[in-house]
Design a protein around this motif. Structure first.
Motif, PDB file in Angstrom:
ATOM      1  N   ARG A 108       0.793  -1.259   0.113  1.00  0.00           N
ATOM      2  CA  ARG A 108      -0.137   0.005  -0.013  1.00  0.00           C
ATOM      3  C   ARG A 108       0.903   1.321   0.068  1.00  0.00           C
ATOM      4  NH1 ARG A 108      -4.968  -2.049   0.867  1.00  0.00           N
ATOM      5  NH2 ARG A 108      -5.167  -3.877   1.914  1.00  0.00           N
ATOM      6  N   GLY A 109       0.407   2.134  -0.722  1.00  0.00           N
ATOM      7  CA  GLY A 109       1.268   3.526  -1.026  1.00  0.00           C
ATOM      8  C   GLY A 109       2.388   3.401  -1.904  1.00  0.00           C
ATOM      9  N   LEU A 110       2.488   2.318  -2.487  1.00  0.00           N
ATOM     10  CA  LEU A 110       3.825   2.015  -3.487  1.00  0.00           C
ATOM     11  C   LEU A 110       3.298   2.044  -4.878  1.00  0.00           C
ATOM     12  CD1 LEU A 110       6.864   1.922  -3.235  1.00  0.00           C
ATOM     13  CD2 LEU A 110       6.700  -0.493  -3.752  1.00  0.00           C
ATOM     14  N   GLN A 111       3.877   2.709  -5.815  1.00  0.00           N
ATOM     15  CA  GLN A 111       3.592   2.763  -7.175  1.00  0.00           C
ATOM     16  C   GLN A 111       3.969   1.438  -7.963  1.00  0.00           C
ATOM     17  OE1 GLN A 111       1.734   5.157  -8.971  1.00  0.00           O
ATOM     18  NE2 GLN A 111       1.413   6.159  -6.938  1.00  0.00           N
ATOM     19  N   PHE A 112       2.994   0.950  -8.630  1.00  0.00           N
ATOM     20  CA  PHE A 112       3.542  -0.397  -9.323  1.00  0.00           C
ATOM     21  C   PHE A 112       4.968  -0.160 -10.304  1.00  0.00           C
ATOM     22  CE2 PHE A 112       3.414  -2.730 -13.324  1.00  0.00           C
ATOM     23  CZ  PHE A 112       3.292  -4.300 -12.944  1.00  0.00           C
ATOM     24  N   SER A 113       5.323   0.934 -10.902  1.00  0.00           N
ATOM     25  CA  SER A 113       6.528   1.094 -11.521  1.00  0.00           C
ATOM     26  C   SER A 113       7.576   1.133 -10.691  1.00  0.00           C
ATOM     27  CB  SER A 113       6.301   2.351 -12.298  1.00  0.00           C
ATOM     28  OG  SER A 113       6.143   3.521 -11.304  1.00  0.00           O
ATOM     29  N   ALA A 114       7.442   1.486  -9.538  1.00  0.00           N
ATOM     30  CA  ALA A 114       8.421   1.297  -8.489  1.00  0.00           C
ATOM     31  C   ALA A 114       8.746   0.132  -8.006  1.00  0.00           C
ATOM     32  CB  ALA A 114       8.183   2.518  -7.291  1.00  0.00           C
ATOM     33  N   MET A 115       7.592  -0.912  -7.669  1.00  0.00           N
ATOM     34  CA  MET A 115       7.989  -2.067  -7.353  1.00  0.00           C
ATOM     35  C   MET A 115       8.233  -2.875  -8.465  1.00  0.00           C
ATOM     36  SD  MET A 115       7.274  -3.969  -4.596  1.00  0.00           S
ATOM     37  CE  MET A 115       7.757  -5.796  -4.310  1.00  0.00           C
ATOM     38  N   ARG A 116       7.942  -2.624  -9.697  1.00  0.00           N
ATOM     39  CA  ARG A 116       8.352  -3.418 -10.854  1.00  0.00           C
ATOM     40  C   ARG A 116       9.836  -3.142 -10.973  1.00  0.00           C
ATOM     41  NH1 ARG A 116       6.131  -1.577 -17.014  1.00  0.00           N
ATOM     42  NH2 ARG A 116       7.218  -3.068 -18.135  1.00  0.00           N
ATOM     43  N   GLN A 117      10.216  -2.069 -11.030  1.00  0.00           N
ATOM     44  CA  GLN A 117      11.917  -1.726 -10.966  1.00  0.00           C
ATOM     45  C   GLN A 117      12.668  -2.319 -10.168  1.00  0.00           C
ATOM     46  OE1 GLN A 117      12.593   2.623 -10.596  1.00  0.00           O
ATOM     47  NE2 GLN A 117      14.659   2.448 -11.193  1.00  0.00           N
ATOM     48  N   LEU A 118      12.050  -2.209  -8.704  1.00  0.00           N
ATOM     49  CA  LEU A 118      13.034  -2.988  -7.781  1.00  0.00           C
ATOM     50  C   LEU A 118      12.935  -4.472  -7.982  1.00  0.00           C
ATOM     51  CD1 LEU A 118      14.195  -3.040  -4.813  1.00  0.00           C
ATOM     52  CD2 LEU A 118      11.768  -3.624  -3.936  1.00  0.00           C
ATOM     53  N   LEU A 119      11.933  -5.230  -8.314  1.00  0.00           N
ATOM     54  CA  LEU A 119      11.870  -6.652  -8.722  1.00  0.00           C
ATOM     55  C   LEU A 119      12.982  -6.767  -9.979  1.00  0.00           C
ATOM     56  CD1 LEU A 119      10.372  -9.098  -7.515  1.00  0.00           C
ATOM     57  CD2 LEU A 119       8.533  -8.803  -9.048  1.00  0.00           C
ATOM     58  N   LEU A 120      12.703  -6.054 -11.070  1.00  0.00           N
ATOM     59  CA  LEU A 120      13.552  -6.257 -12.053  1.00  0.00           C
ATOM     60  C   LEU A 120      15.135  -6.339 -11.753  1.00  0.00           C
ATOM     61  CD1 LEU A 120      11.452  -4.686 -14.811  1.00  0.00           C
ATOM     62  CD2 LEU A 120      11.836  -7.271 -14.483  1.00  0.00           C
ATOM     63  N   HIS A 121      15.384  -5.159 -10.928  1.00  0.00           N
ATOM     64  CA  HIS A 121      16.780  -4.941 -10.446  1.00  0.00           C
ATOM     65  C   HIS A 121      17.109  -6.284  -9.761  1.00  0.00           C
ATOM     66  CE1 HIS A 121      20.245  -2.976  -8.762  1.00  0.00           C
ATOM     67  NE2 HIS A 121      19.871  -3.560  -7.599  1.00  0.00           N
ATOM     68  N   GLU A 122      16.514  -6.924  -8.876  1.00  0.00           N
ATOM     69  CA  GLU A 122      16.846  -8.019  -8.163  1.00  0.00           C
ATOM     70  C   GLU A 122      17.008  -9.083  -8.960  1.00  0.00           C
ATOM     71  OE1 GLU A 122      18.047  -8.185  -5.103  1.00  0.00           O
ATOM     72  OE2 GLU A 122      17.710  -5.869  -5.137  1.00  0.00           O
ATOM     73  N   ALA A 123      16.176  -9.051 -10.111  1.00  0.00           N
ATOM     74  CA  ALA A 123      16.311 -10.406 -10.940  1.00  0.00           C
ATOM     75  C   ALA A 123      17.705 -10.091 -11.741  1.00  0.00           C
ATOM     76  CB  ALA A 123      15.123 -10.193 -12.077  1.00  0.00           C
ATOM     77  N   GLN A 124      17.796  -8.987 -12.055  1.00  0.00           N
ATOM     78  CA  GLN A 124      19.075  -8.869 -12.857  1.00  0.00           C
ATOM     79  C   GLN A 124      20.422  -9.143 -12.131  1.00  0.00           C
ATOM     80  OE1 GLN A 124      19.775  -4.865 -14.368  1.00  0.00           O
ATOM     81  NE2 GLN A 124      21.347  -5.508 -16.063  1.00  0.00           N
ATOM     82  N   GLU A 125      20.232  -8.671 -10.547  1.00  0.00           N
ATOM     83  CA  GLU A 125      21.241  -8.816  -9.691  1.00  0.00           C
ATOM     84  C   GLU A 125      21.521 -10.351  -9.710  1.00  0.00           C
ATOM     85  OE1 GLU A 125      24.550  -7.649  -7.263  1.00  0.00           O
ATOM     86  OE2 GLU A 125      23.579  -6.418  -8.814  1.00  0.00           O
ATOM     87  N   HIS A 126      20.866 -11.055  -9.378  1.00  0.00           N
ATOM     88  CA  HIS A 126      20.735 -12.626  -9.073  1.00  0.00           C
ATOM     89  C   HIS A 126      20.740 -13.306 -10.349  1.00  0.00           C
ATOM     90  CE1 HIS A 126      21.141 -11.607  -4.872  1.00  0.00           C
ATOM     91  NE2 HIS A 126      20.103 -10.495  -5.148  1.00  0.00           N
ATOM     92  N   GLU A 127      20.483 -12.518 -11.368  1.00  0.00           N
ATOM     93  CA  GLU A 127      20.209 -13.792 -12.867  1.00  0.00           C
ATOM     94  C   GLU A 127      19.340 -14.683 -12.658  1.00  0.00           C
ATOM     95  OE1 GLU A 127      24.463 -15.179 -13.413  1.00  0.00           O
ATOM     96  OE2 GLU A 127      24.506 -13.683 -15.089  1.00  0.00           O
ATOM     97  N   LEU A 128      18.069 -13.945 -12.214  1.00  0.00           N
ATOM     98  CA  LEU A 128      16.985 -14.676 -12.216  1.00  0.00           C
ATOM     99  C   LEU A 128      15.806 -14.733 -13.603  1.00  0.00           C
ATOM    100  CD1 LEU A 128      15.802 -13.934  -8.449  1.00  0.00           C
ATOM    101  CD2 LEU A 128      16.929 -15.798  -9.159  1.00  0.00           C
ATOM    102  N   PRO A 129      15.196 -15.526 -14.017  1.00  0.00           N
ATOM    103  CA  PRO A 129      14.590 -15.411 -15.300  1.00  0.00           C
ATOM    104  C   PRO A 129      13.386 -14.710 -14.843  1.00  0.00           C
ATOM    105  CG  PRO A 129      15.138 -17.589 -14.672  1.00  0.00           C
ATOM    106  CD  PRO A 129      15.472 -17.107 -13.409  1.00  0.00           C
ATOM    107  N   VAL A 130      13.065 -13.815 -15.916  1.00  0.00           N
ATOM    108  CA  VAL A 130      11.887 -12.924 -15.879  1.00  0.00           C
ATOM    109  C   VAL A 130      10.811 -13.559 -17.110  1.00  0.00           C
ATOM    110  CG1 VAL A 130      11.025 -10.554 -16.158  1.00  0.00           C
ATOM    111  CG2 VAL A 130      13.168 -10.916 -15.036  1.00  0.00           C
ATOM    112  N   SER A 131       9.794 -14.134 -16.583  1.00  0.00           N
ATOM    113  CA  SER A 131       9.150 -14.922 -17.427  1.00  0.00           C
ATOM    114  C   SER A 131       8.135 -14.059 -17.990  1.00  0.00           C
ATOM    115  CB  SER A 131       8.398 -16.249 -16.939  1.00  0.00           C
ATOM    116  OG  SER A 131       7.736 -15.851 -15.827  1.00  0.00           O
ATOM    117  N   GLU A 132       7.542 -12.795 -17.212  1.00  0.00           N
ATOM    118  CA  GLU A 132       6.779 -11.786 -17.786  1.00  0.00           C
ATOM    119  C   GLU A 132       7.052 -10.488 -17.380  1.00  0.00           C
ATOM    120  OE1 GLU A 132       1.742 -11.165 -18.291  1.00  0.00           O
ATOM    121  OE2 GLU A 132       2.753 -13.056 -17.102  1.00  0.00           O
TER     122      GLU A 132
END
Length: 357
Positions: free
Chosen positions: A16-40
């Motif tokens: 609550r109170g967080l923009q989807f775009s900000a959460m999306r950026q955070l999740l994609l950053h962690e995926a890149q940092e740990h080389e995790l697959p982004v399926s969508e």
């Protein structure tokens, strides 16, 4: 939420109170940092895969909806705890106010986090010239398998009398003591696990200034040791492998190599102050060559040996564990497609400031 067939357990919360775009950026950053697959990755959904389950976020009016799913209760807790750990520096109030569905059904009950246990030291013996092997008796080893071979040793500050241990926070994460009572939590490899006797062994690399080194040199049989886990990467399932490690990666590399099928081919390269004279035991399939490097000014570095081998064998699974800056340099030179990331494990096992020791 739709339950993934391989991950039947699920939970969800609203940031609550967080923009989807900000959460999306955070999740994609962690995926890149740990080389995790982004399926969508779209404006309406982001899905990131991990060895332990899935992260999925979707936009809604009061904040992005976070969905997690996993195969085991402790894996689901691991996903929750990891997400909150990365969200807290970015949006501390949002992280603190997360409330998850299915609380009490996903492993998050009791006075301690589900992955935290007190163990008993059974033996401490030398391995080669630079390691001590610690064997501990663990109350519950049910989650320790080939798919998660790492865990954390948990050490309180030396000479602290009033030790504080972790507890469960209202947001479902592990709440660790801070400040003068902060616990040292470096990652170690379960060198072997015996579920029948409830025993686990791990090897401590002995080096000056290491907090675990100091602990291991003075620890006594019968004493209590706290651990947290499991977590981290698992064994490698590949018929072709390239493996590179410095001392911090020897235990994981040794466990991976000895578990490979006999028909596996490839190359394993290790670096140590005294090269092969460090006498750390390594067993490989007949088709996997082993090369030892001495760490001195005139010898090649691990990275300089790895790069031409990687170029010559692009279809081999790549496993590389060493210092963080070296790992970052290697990652920058590697292809970055999802298919390429699935064929490698490139991890920083320590930093040059010694913070992981």
């Amino acid at each position: 939420m739709t339950v993934h067939p391989d991950f039947p357990l699920s939970t969800e919360a609203t940031a609550r109170g967080l923009q989807f775009s900000a959460m999306r950026q955070l999740l994609l950053h962690e995926a890149q940092e740990h080389e995790l697959p982004v399926s969508e990755n779209t404006d309406s959904r982001v899905v990131v895969e991990t060895p332990y389950g899935l992260f999925r976020i979707e936009p809604q009016d009061d904040g992005p909806k976070i969905h997690l799913c996993a195969a085991k209760p402790d894996w689901l807790f691991m996903l929750k705890d990891g997400l909150i750990e990365h969200l807290t520096p970015f949006a501390p109030e949002v992280a603190a106010n997360l409330r998850w569905s299915n609380t009490g059904e996903t492993g998050d009950t009791g006075p301690f986090p589900p992955a935290f246990q007190f163990t008993k030291i059974l033996s401490i013996t030398p391995v080669g010239t630079s390691f001590l092997r610690v064997v501990i008796e663990v109350p519950d080893l049910s989650s320790y398998g080939d798919d998660a071979i790492h865990f954390r040793v948990v050490l309180p500050p030396k000479d602290l009398v009033d030790v504080e241990w972790p507890s469960l926070a209202p947001n479902g994460s592990a709440q660790w003591p801070k400040g003068d009572k902060a616990l040292h939590r470096p990652v170690y490899t379960a060198r072997w696990v015996n579920h029948e006797t409830r025993q686990l062994a791990f090897d401590v690399f002995l080096h000056d200034g290491g907090r675990v080194t100091d602990w291991a040199r003075t620890a006594t049989v019968g004493a209590t040791l706290a651990i947290n886990g499991p977590g981290g990467g698992g064994l490698v399932n590949s018929a072709q492998i390239l493996l590179f490690a410095d001392e911090t990666g020897f235990p994981a590399a040794a466990r991976i190599l000895e578990a490979l099928p006999d028909e596996t081919t490839g190359h394993a390269v290790f670096i140590a102050d005294t090269g092969a004279n460090c006498a750390y035991p390594i067993t490989t399939p007949p088709g996997v060559s082993v090369r030892w490097l001495n760490r001195d000014a005139d010898a090649p570095s691990l990275l300089s040996v790895a790069e031409p081998l990687i170029a010559a064998h692009p279809n081999h699974f790549l496993w590389y564990a060493a210092e963080k800056s070296e790992v970052q340099q290697l990652r920058a030179s590697l292809p970055n497609t999802a298919a390429d990331r699935e064929r490698r494990y490139v991890a920083a096992y320590w930093t040059d400031d010694g913070s992981n020791q």
